[in-house]
Design a protein around this motif. Structure first.
Motif, PDB file in Angstrom:
ATOM      1  N   SER A 730      98.328 -54.120 -18.063  1.00 19.68           N
ATOM      2  CA  SER A 730      98.412 -54.514 -16.648  1.00 19.68           C
ATOM      3  C   SER A 730      99.779 -55.072 -16.275  1.00 19.68           C
ATOM      4  N   GLU A 731     100.609 -55.392 -17.263  1.00 17.75           N
ATOM      5  CA  GLU A 731     101.982 -55.828 -16.972  1.00 17.75           C
ATOM      6  C   GLU A 731     102.783 -54.704 -16.311  1.00 17.75           C
ATOM      7  N   GLN A 732     102.371 -53.454 -16.552  1.00 10.92           N
ATOM      8  CA  GLN A 732     103.078 -52.310 -15.946  1.00 10.92           C
ATOM      9  C   GLN A 732     102.790 -52.191 -14.445  1.00 10.92           C
ATOM     10  N   PHE A 733     101.708 -52.848 -13.980  1.00  6.41           N
ATOM     11  CA  PHE A 733     101.286 -52.684 -12.590  1.00  6.41           C
ATOM     12  C   PHE A 733     102.313 -53.278 -11.630  1.00  6.41           C
ATOM     13  N   PRO A 734     102.568 -52.628 -10.501  1.00  8.20           N
ATOM     14  CA  PRO A 734     103.325 -53.300  -9.438  1.00  8.20           C
ATOM     15  C   PRO A 734     102.548 -54.543  -8.983  1.00  8.20           C
ATOM     16  N   PRO A 735     103.243 -55.588  -8.522  1.00  8.64           N
ATOM     17  CA  PRO A 735     102.553 -56.843  -8.156  1.00  8.64           C
ATOM     18  C   PRO A 735     101.394 -56.653  -7.185  1.00  8.64           C
ATOM     19  N   ILE A 736     101.566 -55.776  -6.177  1.00  8.85           N
ATOM     20  CA  ILE A 736     100.502 -55.594  -5.176  1.00  8.85           C
ATOM     21  C   ILE A 736      99.249 -55.015  -5.819  1.00  8.85           C
ATOM     22  N   LEU A 737      99.425 -54.059  -6.749  1.00  9.88           N
ATOM     23  CA  LEU A 737      98.289 -53.442  -7.432  1.00  9.88           C
ATOM     24  C   LEU A 737      97.565 -54.477  -8.287  1.00  9.88           C
ATOM     25  N   LYS A 738      98.348 -55.259  -9.017  1.00  8.70           N
ATOM     26  CA  LYS A 738      97.781 -56.292  -9.893  1.00  8.70           C
ATOM     27  C   LYS A 738      96.938 -57.278  -9.083  1.00  8.70           C
ATOM     28  N   GLU A 739      97.525 -57.695  -7.980  1.00  5.22           N
ATOM     29  CA  GLU A 739      96.871 -58.691  -7.117  1.00  5.22           C
ATOM     30  C   GLU A 739      95.576 -58.123  -6.523  1.00  5.22           C
ATOM     31  N   ARG A 740      95.634 -56.860  -6.097  1.00  4.07           N
ATOM     32  CA  ARG A 740      94.461 -56.256  -5.445  1.00  4.07           C
ATOM     33  C   ARG A 740      93.310 -56.044  -6.434  1.00  4.07           C
ATOM     34  N   LEU A 741      93.628 -55.552  -7.640  1.00  3.55           N
ATOM     35  CA  LEU A 741      92.576 -55.332  -8.640  1.00  3.55           C
ATOM     36  C   LEU A 741      91.952 -56.651  -9.072  1.00  3.55           C
ATOM     37  N   SER A 742      92.793 -57.668  -9.165  1.00  2.00           N
ATOM     38  CA  SER A 742      92.286 -58.994  -9.547  1.00  2.00           C
ATOM     39  C   SER A 742      91.357 -59.549  -8.469  1.00  2.00           C
ATOM     40  N   ALA A 743      91.789 -59.428  -7.208  1.00  2.00           N
ATOM     41  CA  ALA A 743      91.001 -59.986  -6.099  1.00  2.00           C
ATOM     42  C   ALA A 743      89.691 -59.231  -5.888  1.00  2.00           C
TER      43      ALA A 743
END
Length: 747
Positions: A730-743
């Motif tokens: 998940s470190e490869q994810f762009p910040p927006i993607l990371k944030e959205r999947l987490s939320a």
């Protein structure tokens, strides 16, 4: 390769041309006969417009291989008309990614750059149009020159010729859909934002056509039939809706005017600038505000009504993207906008209605007396405005407010109904259709609270009067039926006195419709369709497959007996050389899948290899990629065991094709299919799982059971690889993607 700011194009050069084509191209090669050359090019441009797919097909021996290099040579011609024709001819082949053009792509781009400063407005317009299309299909070739292109488009968006400015403005809309947008544009916002804001003013000709300076009421003037836009029109080449330039429900960003500016063209610089600002606000969010806020105050309180009106449009355009940052200013701005509802200029009143509707969610979140009550009071006055444009904008805005406020409106129901019922006697034809929607939305929003004798006595007589006036063939029955359906649901037992006549007429309408449908059963339409699907003309096949898809949706029992004969023909036409034919055949197969279910199994092998080949094909137009992805998903949904083994061959392009499609039923069925296939063959997605994550994150609001499917797959993958590996992944994810999947999914 930088864009050269040259003057006019170079003088006529000695361009030697082969003369394989002894007809039109002979005319082009005749260098001394300008009239002949211009006439030839005019004819060629029309041929390219009408037959772009045919010119790049084996059926004619691919004449484009000769034509494209010839066209590119004429970019240097001394006649601006011929330069313009040459660019326009080549432009016809960009979206279809014709191979002959792709082979000459660098020469084409270099030639466009050489014409950047051309003195002829038609040449500049066609250069801008080419760059906009290239941004969509070959952004890889533009990225190295992006800074220069942006600088050029900033100039052209301010071009003295509005047609050039409009073509250039499309660039910002298209760029906003590209992943590189934020990075590419961040340093240019300080220049771009004022240009877009300036483009949002009504032009002098707009004001004359819209009677913006004429203070007179027009609500007694009957609507002409051409004022009423058809409700159910759709393109014969099936396309899907994209994010970008539109509101959340697929409404045009500038829907305050989408139906108003009937005397204007449907699309102009004002609308394009507003749409561009809207999509950029969704990309940059509150980072846009430092560039906008200094401008906004000067606009919103400007003494010139044209400038003030454009400021109100700006405020509405940024509502969705910049809402978080705007909240602190709304307690001051909303009262000002409510005040603008009483402005003496009708165009200011109408735009204020629309912009206030864009902030309705915030208004409803405050104590009712703060903003809701004054807004509702003034909007209801505007519903009875003497200007038809204002009536329309107010009625639409009030429907939005109803959806947001729901039962908050119950204390004011008597007042609201008095206004809406009075409007029945005041409105001309076009606005009546919007009034039905406002009443239906009110019923949906307040529900059983409408079931009071006082309210029923106000509302039902005018509705039933309209119901009795309309003939069975009148298309106005559609919106009225929708309205009555909502009212009946809300009134429950209160609707009983009206049940029998409404019910009887609905039964009659169903009988008539079924009798007409029996025409299909009794006619030889299927035999004719079978023949048309095999016609030698691509246009006939294209329309045939569109009709097949529509018949599949509308009356599948009549289509089903022919499926065994139709499917091999559909499979044969999955040929991307004929983009529109291939597109409609693909769409029809997807619709047939949803009707056939597991009975689709015998036909999977006929179509799946072609679909997989198309989705992996380089330079395939976006529309075809999207429809192919939808159909693969649907095929996998009904026959997962047959399709899932090929998952690894298409999962990456499948995900990238559907990430930009807005939530809808087609996307829903396709993603259900992909989830079912991952269940059958989880190994097929492992290598490209990041693309699946990105596609899942593209959903704004999936249905609960689909969200559960996403949740299980994401968590199943995380559990399978372990916490540490997941963190690395998940470190490869762009910040927006990371944030959205987490939320949304807790991963």
């Amino acid at each position: 390769m930088r864009m050269r700011q040259t003057g006019n194009a170079s003088p006529c050069e000695d361009i030697s041309l082969p003369i394989e084509d002894q007809n039109v191209t002979n005319g082009i090669s005749n260098r001394n006969e300008f009239a002949c050359v211009q006439g030839s090019f005019g004819a060629l441009q029309k041929i390219c417009e009408d037959s772009s797919e045919l010119l790049d097909s084996d059926a004619l021996n691919r004449p484009l291989n000769i034509m494209i290099p010839k066209f590119l040579q004429f970019f240097k011609h001394c006649s601006p008309k011929i330069r313009s024709h040459a660019i326009a001819c080549v432009n016809q082949f960009i979206i279809g990614r014709a191979q002959a053009l792709m082979d000459n792509i660098d020469t084409f781009i270099e030639s466009l750059f050489a014409l950047a400063g051309d003195e002829d407005c038609e040449v500049r317009k066609n250069v801008c149009r080419a760059l906009v299309m290239l941004l969509e299909v070959r952004i890889d070739r533009l990225i190295p020159h992006m800074h220069s292109i942006i600088q050029y488009m900033l100039q052209r968006t301010q071009d003295a010729d509005e047609n050039v400015a409009l073509e250039a403005c499309e660039f910002w809309l298209t760029l906003a859909e590209q992943p590189i947008c934020k990075e590419a544009l961040s340093g240019h916002l300080v220049q771009l934002i004022p240009i877009l804001v300036n483009g949002m003013k009504y032009s002098e000709i707009d004001i004359i056509l819209l009677k913006g300076d004429v203070e007179e009421e027009d609500d007694n003037v009957p609507d002409s039939e051409q004022d009423i836009k058809p409700r159910f029109h759709k393109s014969r080449t099936v396309t899907l809706q994209h994010e970008g330039g539109e509101g959340e429900e697929g409404e045009d960003i500038d829907d305050d005017e989408d139906d108003d500016d009937d005397t204007l063209s449907d699309w102009n610089l004002r609308k394009c600038s507003a749409a561009a600002l809207d999509v950029l606000a969704n990309v940059f969010r509150d980072d846009l505000l430092p560039h906008l806020l200094p401008l906004l105050k000067g606009l919103l309180f400007h003494p010139d009504w044209v400038i003030k009106e454009s400021g109100i449009l700006v405020l509405g355009a940024i509502a969705e993207g910049c809402m978080q940052g705007m909240v602190q200013y709304l307690p001051e701005l909303i009262p000002h906008l409510i005040q603008c509802l009483c402005d003496k200029k009708a165009l200011v009143r109408s735009i204020a209605c629309w912009t206030l509707s864009r902030y309705a969610h915030w208004v409803v979140s405050q104590p009712p007396d703060a903003h809701l009550k004054p807004l509702m009071t003034e909007l209801l006055k505007r519903i009875l405005d003497g200007n038809k444009r204002v009536q329309e904008a107010a009625c639409s805005a009030f429907a939005t407010l109803e959806e947001e406020a729901c039962t908050e409106l119950v204390p004011y129901l008597s007042f609201i109904l008095d206004t809406l019922v009075f409007a029945f006697g005041k409105y001309q034809h076009k606005n009546l259709l919007i009034l039905y929607d406002a009443i239906g939305t009110l019923a949906d929003s307040v529900g059983h609270h409408l079931n009071q004798p006082e309210y029923i006595q106000k509302l039902m007589p005018p509705l039933i009067q309209k119901w009795n006036e309309l003939k069975d063939e009148d298309k106005d029955l559609f919106p009225l039926l929708e309205c009555l359906s909502s009212v009946a649901t809300a009134l429950q037992s209160g609707f009983l006195p009206y049940c029998e006549p409404v019910y009887q007429r609905c039964v009659t309408l169903v009988q008539k419709t079924l009798a007409q449908a029996m025409l299909v059963a009794r006619s030889n339409i299927m035999t004719l369709l079978f023949q048309c699907m095999q016609d030698t003309m691509p246009e006939v096949r294209q329309s045939s497959f569109a009709l097949l898809g529509d018949l599949t949706k509308a009356c599948f029992p009549h289509v089903k007996p022919c499926i065994a004969e139709f499917m091999p023909i559909l499979g044969t036409n999955l040929n991307p050389e004929f983009i529109s034919v291939c597109n409609n055949a693909t769409w029809a197969i997807g619709e047939i899948c949803m009707q056939m279910g597991v009975e689709m199994q015998p036909y999977v092998a006929l179509v799946l290899p072609h679909l997989v080949e198309i989705i992996n094909r380089p330079n395939t137009p976006k529309t075809l990629l999207e429809n192919t992805a939808i159909t693969i998903g649907r095929l996998g949904y009904v026959c997962p065991q047959e399709v899932a083994p090929m998952l690894q061959q298409f999962i990456r392009p499948w995900c990238t094709s559907l990430r930009n499609i807005r939530d809808n039923e087609e996307k829903d069925s396709a993603f259900r299919g992909i989830c079912v296939m991952i269940g059958v063959n989880p190994g097929g997605v492992v290598q490209d799982f990041i693309f699946f994550c990105d596609a899942v994150a593209s959903w704004v609001n999936p249905k609960d059971d689909l969200r559960d499917m996403f949740y299980k797959i994401l968590h199943g993958f995380k559990d399978q690889v372990g916490e540490e590996n997941w963190q690395q992944f998940s470190e490869q994810f762009p910040p927006i993607l990371k944030e959205r999947l987490s939320a949304c999914y807790g991963v």
